[in-house]
Motif scaffolding. Structure first.
Motif, PDB file in Angstrom:
ATOM      1  N   ARG A  87       0.838  -1.205   0.000  1.00 54.25           N
ATOM      2  CA  ARG A  87       0.000   0.000   0.000  1.00 54.25           C
ATOM      3  C   ARG A  87       0.870   1.251   0.000  1.00 54.25           C
ATOM      4  O   ARG A  87       0.613   2.199  -0.736  1.00 54.25           O
ATOM      5  N   LEU A  88       1.903   1.237   0.845  1.00 50.42           N
ATOM      6  CA  LEU A  88       2.800   2.390   0.890  1.00 50.42           C
ATOM      7  C   LEU A  88       3.468   2.607  -0.468  1.00 50.42           C
ATOM      8  O   LEU A  88       3.492   3.726  -0.992  1.00 50.42           O
ATOM      9  N   ARG A  89       3.995   1.535  -1.041  1.00 54.58           N
ATOM     10  CA  ARG A  89       4.669   1.659  -2.341  1.00 54.58           C
ATOM     11  C   ARG A  89       3.719   2.209  -3.405  1.00 54.58           C
ATOM     12  O   ARG A  89       4.092   3.077  -4.197  1.00 54.58           O
ATOM     13  N   ARG A  90       2.499   1.724  -3.419  1.00 51.89           N
ATOM     14  CA  ARG A  90       1.523   2.173  -4.423  1.00 51.89           C
ATOM     15  C   ARG A  90       1.176   3.648  -4.252  1.00 51.89           C
ATOM     16  O   ARG A  90       1.133   4.418  -5.209  1.00 51.89           O
ATOM     17  N   VAL A  91       0.943   4.071  -3.016  1.00 52.54           N
ATOM     18  CA  VAL A  91       0.556   5.460  -2.758  1.00 52.54           C
ATOM     19  C   VAL A  91       1.704   6.411  -3.088  1.00 52.54           C
ATOM     20  O   VAL A  91       1.500   7.437  -3.736  1.00 52.54           O
ATOM     21  N   VAL A  92       2.909   6.079  -2.661  1.00 54.16           N
ATOM     22  CA  VAL A  92       4.067   6.937  -2.950  1.00 54.16           C
ATOM     23  C   VAL A  92       4.244   7.075  -4.460  1.00 54.16           C
ATOM     24  O   VAL A  92       4.462   8.175  -4.982  1.00 54.16           O
ATOM     25  N   GLN A  93       4.150   5.970  -5.167  1.00 55.16           N
ATOM     26  CA  GLN A  93       4.285   6.013  -6.629  1.00 55.16           C
ATOM     27  C   GLN A  93       3.195   6.878  -7.256  1.00 55.16           C
ATOM     28  O   GLN A  93       3.471   7.724  -8.107  1.00 55.16           O
ATOM     29  N   LYS A 180       8.505   6.564 -11.239  1.00 58.03           N
ATOM     30  CA  LYS A 180       8.246   5.290 -10.569  1.00 58.03           C
ATOM     31  C   LYS A 180       9.519   4.740  -9.933  1.00 58.03           C
ATOM     32  O   LYS A 180       9.479   4.185  -8.829  1.00 58.03           O
ATOM     33  N   ASP A 181      10.663   4.889 -10.614  1.00 55.86           N
ATOM     34  CA  ASP A 181      11.939   4.442 -10.052  1.00 55.86           C
ATOM     35  C   ASP A 181      12.253   5.193  -8.770  1.00 55.86           C
ATOM     36  O   ASP A 181      12.666   4.604  -7.767  1.00 55.86           O
ATOM     37  N   TYR A 182      12.060   6.506  -8.788  1.00 53.13           N
ATOM     38  CA  TYR A 182      12.351   7.307  -7.599  1.00 53.13           C
ATOM     39  C   TYR A 182      11.349   6.989  -6.485  1.00 53.13           C
ATOM     40  O   TYR A 182      11.720   6.914  -5.313  1.00 53.13           O
ATOM     41  N   ALA A 183      10.097   6.787  -6.840  1.00 54.72           N
ATOM     42  CA  ALA A 183       9.092   6.421  -5.840  1.00 54.72           C
ATOM     43  C   ALA A 183       9.486   5.121  -5.140  1.00 54.72           C
ATOM     44  O   ALA A 183       9.314   4.980  -3.922  1.00 54.72           O
ATOM     45  N   ALA A 184      10.038   4.174  -5.896  1.00 52.54           N
ATOM     46  CA  ALA A 184      10.493   2.916  -5.290  1.00 52.54           C
ATOM     47  C   ALA A 184      11.643   3.180  -4.316  1.00 52.54           C
ATOM     48  O   ALA A 184      11.705   2.582  -3.231  1.00 52.54           O
ATOM     49  N   LEU A 185      12.557   4.101  -4.683  1.00 51.10           N
ATOM     50  CA  LEU A 185      13.660   4.467  -3.794  1.00 51.10           C
ATOM     51  C   LEU A 185      13.129   5.081  -2.508  1.00 51.10           C
ATOM     52  O   LEU A 185      13.574   4.724  -1.405  1.00 51.10           O
ATOM     53  N   VAL A 186      12.165   6.004  -2.621  1.00 51.72           N
ATOM     54  CA  VAL A 186      11.572   6.632  -1.436  1.00 51.72           C
ATOM     55  C   VAL A 186      10.916   5.570  -0.553  1.00 51.72           C
ATOM     56  O   VAL A 186      11.056   5.588   0.669  1.00 51.72           O
ATOM     57  N   SER A 187      10.197   4.636  -1.165  1.00 49.44           N
ATOM     58  CA  SER A 187       9.548   3.574  -0.396  1.00 49.44           C
ATOM     59  C   SER A 187      10.577   2.697   0.303  1.00 49.44           C
ATOM     60  O   SER A 187      10.416   2.343   1.481  1.00 49.44           O
ATOM     61  N   ASP A 188      11.665   2.353  -0.408  1.00 53.61           N
ATOM     62  CA  ASP A 188      12.716   1.534   0.207  1.00 53.61           C
ATOM     63  C   ASP A 188      13.356   2.259   1.382  1.00 53.61           C
ATOM     64  O   ASP A 188      13.578   1.667   2.450  1.00 53.61           O
ATOM     65  N   LEU A 189      13.656   3.542   1.205  1.00 54.27           N
ATOM     66  CA  LEU A 189      14.222   4.324   2.295  1.00 54.27           C
ATOM     67  C   LEU A 189      13.271   4.392   3.487  1.00 54.27           C
ATOM     68  O   LEU A 189      13.670   4.267   4.646  1.00 54.27           O
ATOM     69  N   LEU A 191      10.762   2.361   4.286  1.00 47.23           N
ATOM     70  CA  LEU A 191      10.502   1.076   4.932  1.00 47.23           C
ATOM     71  C   LEU A 191      11.738   0.454   5.575  1.00 47.23           C
ATOM     72  O   LEU A 191      11.648  -0.213   6.602  1.00 47.23           O
ATOM     73  N   ASN A 192      12.907   0.670   4.969  1.00 47.61           N
ATOM     74  CA  ASN A 192      14.094  -0.071   5.390  1.00 47.61           C
ATOM     75  C   ASN A 192      15.286   0.772   5.786  1.00 47.61           C
ATOM     76  O   ASN A 192      16.294   0.232   6.222  1.00 47.61           O
ATOM     77  N   GLY A 193      15.216   2.090   5.597  1.00 45.29           N
ATOM     78  CA  GLY A 193      16.376   2.921   5.869  1.00 45.29           C
ATOM     79  C   GLY A 193      17.457   2.668   4.844  1.00 45.29           C
ATOM     80  O   GLY A 193      17.262   1.962   3.858  1.00 45.29           O
ATOM     81  N   LEU A 194      18.630   3.213   5.068  1.00 41.50           N
ATOM     82  CA  LEU A 194      19.730   3.062   4.102  1.00 41.50           C
ATOM     83  C   LEU A 194      20.131   1.616   3.898  1.00 41.50           C
ATOM     84  O   LEU A 194      20.560   1.229   2.825  1.00 41.50           O
ATOM     85  N   LYS A 195      19.958   0.779   4.925  1.00 41.71           N
ATOM     86  CA  LYS A 195      20.346  -0.627   4.797  1.00 41.71           C
ATOM     87  C   LYS A 195      19.495  -1.335   3.760  1.00 41.71           C
ATOM     88  O   LYS A 195      19.902  -2.334   3.176  1.00 41.71           O
ATOM     89  N   GLY A 196      18.298  -0.804   3.519  1.00 44.13           N
ATOM     90  CA  GLY A 196      17.420  -1.415   2.527  1.00 44.13           C
ATOM     91  C   GLY A 196      17.832  -1.141   1.101  1.00 44.13           C
ATOM     92  O   GLY A 196      17.284  -1.746   0.163  1.00 44.13           O
ATOM     93  N   LEU A 197      18.775  -0.231   0.891  1.00 45.66           N
ATOM     94  CA  LEU A 197      19.233   0.072  -0.461  1.00 45.66           C
ATOM     95  C   LEU A 197      20.344  -0.867  -0.863  1.00 45.66           C
ATOM     96  O   LEU A 197      20.762  -0.926  -1.961  1.00 45.66           O
TER      97      LEU A 197
END
Length: 197
Positions: A87-93, A180-189, A191-197
């Protein structure tokens, strides 16, 4: 006898609003004139006055249309069947994609909203607040401890919007795939912080 509404009334109104957004973003609302709006629209001032009785009325209609449509597009997303992270990924995108083509309206929203009467500001800020609450609720689903600290939840929510607005303001020509690529980066950050990248 009442004057009939032209068949292209809504198209002309939309053209005036889009043109006004360009002028207000470029010149600033206070400095923009009806003559500049008419030139940008390619129509006479008298024709603009057929649709709007003042520059303030144009500003309100432009912001009301933009924010109402943005709120409806995001808060009306069908998120059924998605888990909290999806849901978060979809909304951010969808927020970042919805911003595409609305650079001028977004700038005018930031700088011009305070020029309107209080009751109009209350309505427009209500649309903004609904978007913030919508995203905030989704963030809290992903990090339930944030529900206990409203200040941190608000800070996290506004940080996500800040990341999206940074991209939006500095990458205005970005296509949908880049958004969409940047939205995925924002979602990863998020949800997971820098370690998620």
């Amino acid at each position: 006898m009442a004057r009939t509404i032209a068949k292209d009334h809504d198209d002309k109104r939309s053209h005036i609003l889009k043109s006004a957004a360009r002028v207000f973003a470029r010149e600033g609302f206070d400095r923009a004139s009806m003559s500049q709006l008419a030139r940008e629209c390619g129509i006479s001032k008298a024709n603009i006055y057929h649709y709007y009785d003042s520059k303030d009325a144009i500003l309100f209609d432009m912001l009301e249309t933009y924010l109402h449509q943005l709120r409806d597009a995001i808060c009306g997303l069908d998120l059924k069947g998605l888990d909290a992270q999806a849901r978060l990924r979809r909304v951010v995108q969808e927020i970042l994609v919805a911003y595409q083509g609305a650079d001028d309206e977004h700038r005018v929203q930031s700088a011009g909203l305070s020029a309107l009467p209080d009751e109009q500001q209350v309505l427009l800020r209500g649309y903004q607040r609904e978007l913030v609450v919508f995203l905030s609720d989704i963030l809290a689903e992903n990090a339930p401890a944030l529900r206990e600290d409203k200040r941190r939840l608000r800070a996290a929510t506004m940080s996500v919007f800040g990341m999206l607005n940074w991209f939006y303001m500095w990458n205005t020509d970005a296509d949908e795939a880049a958004r969409k690529d940047y939205a995925a980066l924002v979602s990863d950050l998020t949800l997971n912080g820098l370690k998620g990248l």
